[in-house]
Design a protein around this motif. Sequence first.
Motif, PDB file in Angstrom:
ATOM      1  N   MET A 111       0.842  -1.193   0.000  1.00 30.14           N
ATOM      2  CA  MET A 111       0.000   0.000   0.000  1.00 30.14           C
ATOM      3  C   MET A 111       0.880   1.247   0.000  1.00 30.14           C
ATOM      4  N   THR A 112       0.482   2.225  -0.769  1.00 30.88           N
ATOM      5  CA  THR A 112       1.237   3.482  -0.829  1.00 30.88           C
ATOM      6  C   THR A 112       0.450   4.592  -0.131  1.00 30.88           C
ATOM      7  N   GLY A 113       1.124   5.718   0.083  1.00 28.85           N
ATOM      8  CA  GLY A 113       0.451   6.863   0.668  1.00 28.85           C
ATOM      9  C   GLY A 113      -0.675   7.360  -0.217  1.00 28.85           C
ATOM     10  N   ASN A 114      -0.470   7.241  -1.515  1.00 30.81           N
ATOM     11  CA  ASN A 114      -1.507   7.667  -2.459  1.00 30.81           C
ATOM     12  C   ASN A 114      -2.749   6.769  -2.355  1.00 30.81           C
ATOM     13  N   ASP A 115      -2.511   5.453  -2.148  1.00 30.61           N
ATOM     14  CA  ASP A 115      -3.648   4.539  -1.937  1.00 30.61           C
ATOM     15  C   ASP A 115      -4.439   4.962  -0.703  1.00 30.61           C
ATOM     16  N   LEU A 116      -3.702   5.311   0.331  1.00 32.37           N
ATOM     17  CA  LEU A 116      -4.339   5.714   1.585  1.00 32.37           C
ATOM     18  C   LEU A 116      -5.156   6.999   1.386  1.00 32.37           C
ATOM     19  N   LYS A 117      -4.577   7.937   0.651  1.00 32.12           N
ATOM     20  CA  LYS A 117      -5.282   9.195   0.395  1.00 32.12           C
ATOM     21  C   LYS A 117      -6.543   8.944  -0.433  1.00 32.12           C
ATOM     22  N   SER A 118      -6.422   8.073  -1.432  1.00 29.75           N
ATOM     23  CA  SER A 118      -7.583   7.767  -2.281  1.00 29.75           C
ATOM     24  C   SER A 118      -8.704   7.134  -1.457  1.00 29.75           C
ATOM     25  N   ALA A 119      -8.326   6.218  -0.534  1.00 27.27           N
ATOM     26  CA  ALA A 119      -9.332   5.569   0.310  1.00 27.27           C
ATOM     27  C   ALA A 119      -9.988   6.588   1.245  1.00 27.27           C
ATOM     28  N   ARG A 120      -9.190   7.515   1.751  1.00 33.24           N
ATOM     29  CA  ARG A 120      -9.748   8.530   2.670  1.00 33.24           C
ATOM     30  C   ARG A 120     -10.707   9.462   1.942  1.00 33.24           C
ATOM     31  N   THR A 121     -10.291   9.967   0.810  1.00 31.88           N
ATOM     32  CA  THR A 121     -11.150  10.907   0.083  1.00 31.88           C
ATOM     33  C   THR A 121     -12.410  10.208  -0.438  1.00 31.88           C
ATOM     34  N   ALA A 122     -12.272   8.911  -0.784  1.00 26.97           N
ATOM     35  CA  ALA A 122     -13.462   8.164  -1.229  1.00 26.97           C
ATOM     36  C   ALA A 122     -14.467   8.017  -0.099  1.00 26.97           C
ATOM     37  N   SER A 123     -13.984   8.038   1.142  1.00 27.93           N
ATOM     38  CA  SER A 123     -14.862   7.938   2.312  1.00 27.93           C
ATOM     39  C   SER A 123     -15.347   9.309   2.771  1.00 27.93           C
ATOM     40  N   ASN A 124     -14.907  10.363   2.062  1.00 28.16           N
ATOM     41  CA  ASN A 124     -15.294  11.748   2.390  1.00 28.16           C
ATOM     42  C   ASN A 124     -14.886  12.141   3.799  1.00 28.16           C
ATOM     43  N   TRP A 125     -13.701  11.692   4.217  1.00 29.60           N
ATOM     44  CA  TRP A 125     -13.179  12.056   5.534  1.00 29.60           C
ATOM     45  C   TRP A 125     -12.074  13.083   5.388  1.00 29.60           C
ATOM     46  N   THR A 126     -12.042  14.000   6.351  1.00 26.08           N
ATOM     47  CA  THR A 126     -10.917  14.916   6.387  1.00 26.08           C
ATOM     48  C   THR A 126      -9.697  14.153   6.898  1.00 26.08           C
ATOM     49  N   GLN A 127      -8.549  14.763   6.724  1.00 28.10           N
ATOM     50  CA  GLN A 127      -7.328  14.126   7.208  1.00 28.10           C
ATOM     51  C   GLN A 127      -7.382  13.960   8.737  1.00 28.10           C
ATOM     52  N   ALA A 128      -7.973  14.946   9.418  1.00 31.99           N
ATOM     53  CA  ALA A 128      -8.057  14.883  10.884  1.00 31.99           C
ATOM     54  C   ALA A 128      -8.971  13.729  11.313  1.00 31.99           C
ATOM     55  N   GLU A 129     -10.111  13.561  10.617  1.00 34.49           N
ATOM     56  CA  GLU A 129     -11.032  12.464  10.954  1.00 34.49           C
ATOM     57  C   GLU A 129     -10.373  11.109  10.713  1.00 34.49           C
ATOM     58  N   ALA A 130      -9.710  10.976   9.571  1.00 33.29           N
ATOM     59  CA  ALA A 130      -9.067   9.701   9.245  1.00 33.29           C
ATOM     60  C   ALA A 130      -7.938   9.389  10.219  1.00 33.29           C
ATOM     61  N   ALA A 131      -7.156  10.410  10.572  1.00 36.72           N
ATOM     62  CA  ALA A 131      -6.037  10.203  11.499  1.00 36.72           C
ATOM     63  C   ALA A 131      -6.551   9.699  12.842  1.00 36.72           C
ATOM     64  N   HIS A 132      -7.661  10.275  13.294  1.00 41.90           N
ATOM     65  CA  HIS A 132      -8.243   9.846  14.579  1.00 41.90           C
ATOM     66  C   HIS A 132      -8.655   8.382  14.516  1.00 41.90           C
ATOM     67  N   ARG A 133      -9.317   7.985  13.431  1.00 41.18           N
ATOM     68  CA  ARG A 133      -9.777   6.596  13.296  1.00 41.18           C
ATOM     69  C   ARG A 133      -8.603   5.630  13.132  1.00 41.18           C
ATOM     70  N   LEU A 134      -7.528   6.110  12.527  1.00 40.53           N
ATOM     71  CA  LEU A 134      -6.369   5.241  12.297  1.00 40.53           C
ATOM     72  C   LEU A 134      -5.421   5.209  13.498  1.00 40.53           C
ATOM     73  N   GLY A 135      -5.645   6.095  14.450  1.00 39.49           N
ATOM     74  CA  GLY A 135      -4.806   6.100  15.659  1.00 39.49           C
ATOM     75  C   GLY A 135      -3.453   6.755  15.451  1.00 39.49           C
ATOM     76  N   VAL A 136      -3.378   7.712  14.515  1.00 35.37           N
ATOM     77  CA  VAL A 136      -2.129   8.437  14.289  1.00 35.37           C
ATOM     78  C   VAL A 136      -2.421   9.931  14.308  1.00 35.37           C
ATOM     79  N   THR A 137      -1.382  10.728  14.283  1.00 33.10           N
ATOM     80  CA  THR A 137      -1.591  12.175  14.247  1.00 33.10           C
ATOM     81  C   THR A 137      -1.848  12.622  12.812  1.00 33.10           C
ATOM     82  N   GLN A 138      -2.519  13.772  12.694  1.00 29.04           N
ATOM     83  CA  GLN A 138      -2.788  14.303  11.357  1.00 29.04           C
ATOM     84  C   GLN A 138      -1.486  14.629  10.634  1.00 29.04           C
ATOM     85  N   ALA A 139      -0.511  15.139  11.378  1.00 27.63           N
ATOM     86  CA  ALA A 139       0.776  15.497  10.752  1.00 27.63           C
ATOM     87  C   ALA A 139       1.446  14.254  10.167  1.00 27.63           C
TER      88      ALA A 139
END
Length: 227
Positions: free
Chosen positions: A1-29
Amino acid sequence: MTGNDLKSARTASNWTQAEAAHRLGVTQAYLSMVERGNRPVSDDLTSAALQVFPLPATARPIEDRPAAKAGEEFFKRALGELGYPGFAYMESQQLLNPAELLLLALDSEDLDARVTEALPWLPFHFPEMNWNWLTSESKSRDRQNRLAYVALLASDVAQKRGDTQIAEKLHSRVTALERSRLANEDTLAKSSMSQAERKWLRTHRTPSAAHWNLLTDLKAEDLQHVF
């Protein structure tokens, strides 16, 4: 998996980076750096992403798993988990990447006939699998002829079904393997074949099987029912 795959999955779910980071257990940065490709996607983050996002099986991590420990039951359950109709009734906790499963099968000494005829289904249904890894690993194990023939069968079935785009994509994978074609005779994961069977197949196999130096009678016409 690449960072681009991750971004595509996040945007397809209509989540902001902050929302996705919270669900993934990492920081937004940190997630921002991963999506930009400044940090690799760690195994822990991949596992979390597979639970959070509806990612395809091709995004699953590839493990270094010896083929010798993968028996008939293992392959049937793993294929069923990926959606192969013939074994869809079987439950499995094995969540394998399709490319890893195909390599394990191609690197087996003796496969059940029903498993062997299921192999072209993998590249047909997952044409975007990690071909670079699969090709490299197949060459390192002298399995490129087997891989090329399975991809060719999948391409032929796609062509017969009118899926021209998939057929051309898979055929390009076969063409790429031409330069590394092995001259040594091999089977399609059926090393226990008798001398009588080998002799019969040398005169009754398809021209394509002969080209790839494989002793097998498996052909695209036999596979329409398994797709």
